[in-house]
Design a protein around this motif. Structure first.
Motif, PDB file in Angstrom:
ATOM      1  N   GLY A 113       0.781  -1.219   0.000  1.00  0.00           N
ATOM      2  CA  GLY A 113       0.000   0.000   0.000  1.00  0.00           C
ATOM      3  C   GLY A 113       0.817   1.275   0.000  1.00  0.00           C
ATOM      4  N   LEU A 114       2.134   1.172   0.006  1.00  0.00           N
ATOM      5  CA  LEU A 114       2.971   2.368  -0.043  1.00  0.00           C
ATOM      6  C   LEU A 114       2.624   3.155  -1.301  1.00  0.00           C
ATOM      7  N   ARG A 115       2.400   4.450  -1.158  1.00  0.00           N
ATOM      8  CA  ARG A 115       1.994   5.303  -2.282  1.00  0.00           C
ATOM      9  C   ARG A 115       3.230   5.957  -2.885  1.00  0.00           C
ATOM     10  N   VAL A 116       3.572   5.526  -4.102  1.00  0.00           N
ATOM     11  CA  VAL A 116       4.817   5.936  -4.747  1.00  0.00           C
ATOM     12  C   VAL A 116       4.520   6.767  -5.989  1.00  0.00           C
ATOM     13  N   LEU A 117       5.209   7.897  -6.107  1.00  0.00           N
ATOM     14  CA  LEU A 117       5.163   8.698  -7.322  1.00  0.00           C
ATOM     15  C   LEU A 117       6.478   8.461  -8.053  1.00  0.00           C
ATOM     16  N   VAL A 118       6.400   7.962  -9.293  1.00  0.00           N
ATOM     17  CA  VAL A 118       7.581   7.703 -10.106  1.00  0.00           C
ATOM     18  C   VAL A 118       7.645   8.745 -11.208  1.00  0.00           C
ATOM     19  N   VAL A 119       8.802   9.413 -11.320  1.00  0.00           N
ATOM     20  CA  VAL A 119       8.970  10.486 -12.301  1.00  0.00           C
ATOM     21  C   VAL A 119      10.158  10.150 -13.201  1.00  0.00           C
ATOM     22  N   ASP A 120       9.873   9.995 -14.499  1.00  0.00           N
ATOM     23  CA  ASP A 120      10.933   9.687 -15.458  1.00  0.00           C
ATOM     24  C   ASP A 120      10.433  10.039 -16.852  1.00  0.00           C
ATOM     25  N   ASP A 121      11.278  10.663 -17.654  1.00  0.00           N
ATOM     26  CA  ASP A 121      10.869  11.023 -19.016  1.00  0.00           C
ATOM     27  C   ASP A 121      11.002   9.852 -19.981  1.00  0.00           C
ATOM     28  N   PRO A 137       9.683   6.444 -21.158  1.00  0.00           N
ATOM     29  CA  PRO A 137       8.484   5.618 -20.950  1.00  0.00           C
ATOM     30  C   PRO A 137       8.804   4.161 -20.620  1.00  0.00           C
ATOM     31  N   THR A 138       9.913   3.647 -21.119  1.00  0.00           N
ATOM     32  CA  THR A 138      10.289   2.263 -20.808  1.00  0.00           C
ATOM     33  C   THR A 138      10.656   2.131 -19.336  1.00  0.00           C
ATOM     34  N   CYS A 139      11.446   3.072 -18.828  1.00  0.00           N
ATOM     35  CA  CYS A 139      11.803   3.054 -17.406  1.00  0.00           C
ATOM     36  C   CYS A 139      10.565   3.187 -16.526  1.00  0.00           C
ATOM     37  N   LEU A 140       9.650   4.062 -16.925  1.00  0.00           N
ATOM     38  CA  LEU A 140       8.404   4.231 -16.170  1.00  0.00           C
ATOM     39  C   LEU A 140       7.632   2.922 -16.087  1.00  0.00           C
ATOM     40  N   ARG A 141       7.507   2.248 -17.227  1.00  0.00           N
ATOM     41  CA  ARG A 141       6.744   1.001 -17.271  1.00  0.00           C
ATOM     42  C   ARG A 141       7.409  -0.083 -16.417  1.00  0.00           C
ATOM     43  N   LEU A 174       9.553   0.292 -13.847  1.00  0.00           N
ATOM     44  CA  LEU A 174       9.430   0.637 -12.432  1.00  0.00           C
ATOM     45  C   LEU A 174       8.018   0.405 -11.917  1.00  0.00           C
ATOM     46  N   GLU A 175       7.042   0.790 -12.714  1.00  0.00           N
ATOM     47  CA  GLU A 175       5.654   0.581 -12.302  1.00  0.00           C
ATOM     48  C   GLU A 175       5.372  -0.898 -12.070  1.00  0.00           C
ATOM     49  N   GLU A 176       5.796  -1.744 -12.997  1.00  0.00           N
ATOM     50  CA  GLU A 176       5.563  -3.182 -12.852  1.00  0.00           C
ATOM     51  C   GLU A 176       6.259  -3.740 -11.613  1.00  0.00           C
ATOM     52  N   MET A 177       7.507  -3.339 -11.394  1.00  0.00           N
ATOM     53  CA  MET A 177       8.250  -3.836 -10.227  1.00  0.00           C
ATOM     54  C   MET A 177       7.604  -3.382  -8.918  1.00  0.00           C
ATOM     55  N   LEU A 178       7.180  -2.139  -8.868  1.00  0.00           N
ATOM     56  CA  LEU A 178       6.576  -1.619  -7.646  1.00  0.00           C
ATOM     57  C   LEU A 178       5.202  -2.225  -7.385  1.00  0.00           C
ATOM     58  N   ARG A 179       4.452  -2.492  -8.431  1.00  0.00           N
ATOM     59  CA  ARG A 179       3.135  -3.129  -8.247  1.00  0.00           C
ATOM     60  C   ARG A 179       3.282  -4.561  -7.737  1.00  0.00           C
ATOM     61  N   ILE A 180       4.347  -5.243  -8.124  1.00  0.00           N
ATOM     62  CA  ILE A 180       4.623  -6.577  -7.589  1.00  0.00           C
ATOM     63  C   ILE A 180       4.800  -6.513  -6.075  1.00  0.00           C
ATOM     64  N   GLU A 225       1.048   1.271  -4.385  1.00  0.00           N
ATOM     65  CA  GLU A 225       0.152   2.071  -5.224  1.00  0.00           C
ATOM     66  C   GLU A 225       1.045   3.027  -6.011  1.00  0.00           C
ATOM     67  N   VAL A 226       1.054   2.893  -7.338  1.00  0.00           N
ATOM     68  CA  VAL A 226       1.998   3.632  -8.167  1.00  0.00           C
ATOM     69  C   VAL A 226       1.289   4.677  -9.015  1.00  0.00           C
ATOM     70  N   THR A 227       1.821   5.889  -8.967  1.00  0.00           N
ATOM     71  CA  THR A 227       1.412   6.950  -9.880  1.00  0.00           C
ATOM     72  C   THR A 227       2.652   7.296 -10.672  1.00  0.00           C
ATOM     73  N   LYS A 228       2.533   7.330 -11.983  1.00  0.00           N
ATOM     74  CA  LYS A 228       3.708   7.638 -12.794  1.00  0.00           C
ATOM     75  C   LYS A 228       3.504   8.949 -13.532  1.00  0.00           C
ATOM     76  N   CYS A 229       4.614   9.618 -13.777  1.00  0.00           N
ATOM     77  CA  CYS A 229       4.595  10.928 -14.394  1.00  0.00           C
ATOM     78  C   CYS A 229       5.856  11.072 -15.238  1.00  0.00           C
ATOM     79  N   SER A 230       5.709  11.637 -16.433  1.00  0.00           N
ATOM     80  CA  SER A 230       6.858  11.753 -17.329  1.00  0.00           C
ATOM     81  C   SER A 230       7.511  13.139 -17.297  1.00  0.00           C
TER      82      SER A 230
END
Length: 105
Positions: free
Chosen positions: A26-34, A36-40, A42-48, A52-57
Motif C-alpha cells: 500500500g505504499l503510495r509511490v510517485l515515479v517520475v521519469d521522461d 516511458p520504458t523506465c516508467l513502465r 518501475l511501475e511493474e516492479m513496484l506493483r509486484i 500504489e503507483v502513480t507515474k509521471c513523465s
C-alpha cells in the motif's frame, strides 16, 4: 508476541530488530521519469511489491501533483536527468515544500 512489535498487512517491524524482508503493502509511490520504458518497468516492479503507483513523465507535472495532494504520496522515485526540470531541482522543491523522502536514480 513481543509487546514492542507492530504488525501491518505485509510487513513486520520489531523494535530494535530493524525491518523484515517483507515490503509494506500500500505504499503510495510517485515515479517520475521522461523515459516511458523506465516508467513502465518501475511501475511493474513496484506493483509486484503491492505499492500504489502513480507515474509521471514530467517533473513539473509531478511537482503539481505533489502540491495538489500534499498527503497523497509516501515516497518519490525520480530520474535525475529530465528535459523540463533537473531531478535535483525537483528534490530541492520537495525538500523545501513537503516532508517526503525522494529516491533519485
Amino acid at each position: 508476541m513481543n509487546p514492542m512489535s507492530i504488525t501491518t498487512s505485509s510487513a513486520f517491524w520489531k523494535s530494535g530488530d530493524g525491518v523484515s524482508d517483507q515490503f509494506p503493502a500500500g505504499l503510495r509511490v510517485l515515479v517520475v521519469d521522461d523515459d516511458p520504458t523506465c516508467l513502465r518497468i518501475l511501475e511493474e516492479m513496484l506493483r509486484i511489491c503491492l505499492y500504489e503507483v502513480t507515474k509521471c513523465s514530467r517533473a513539473e507535472v509531478a511537482l503539481k501533483l505533489l502540491r495538489d495532494n500534499k498527503d497523497g504520496f509516501d515516497v518519490v522515485i525520480s530520474d535525475v536527468h529530465m528535459p523540463d526540470m533537473d531531478g535535483f531541482k525537483l528534490l530541492e522543491h520537495i525538500g523545501l515544500e513537503m516532508d517526503l523522502p525522494v529516491i533519485s536514480k
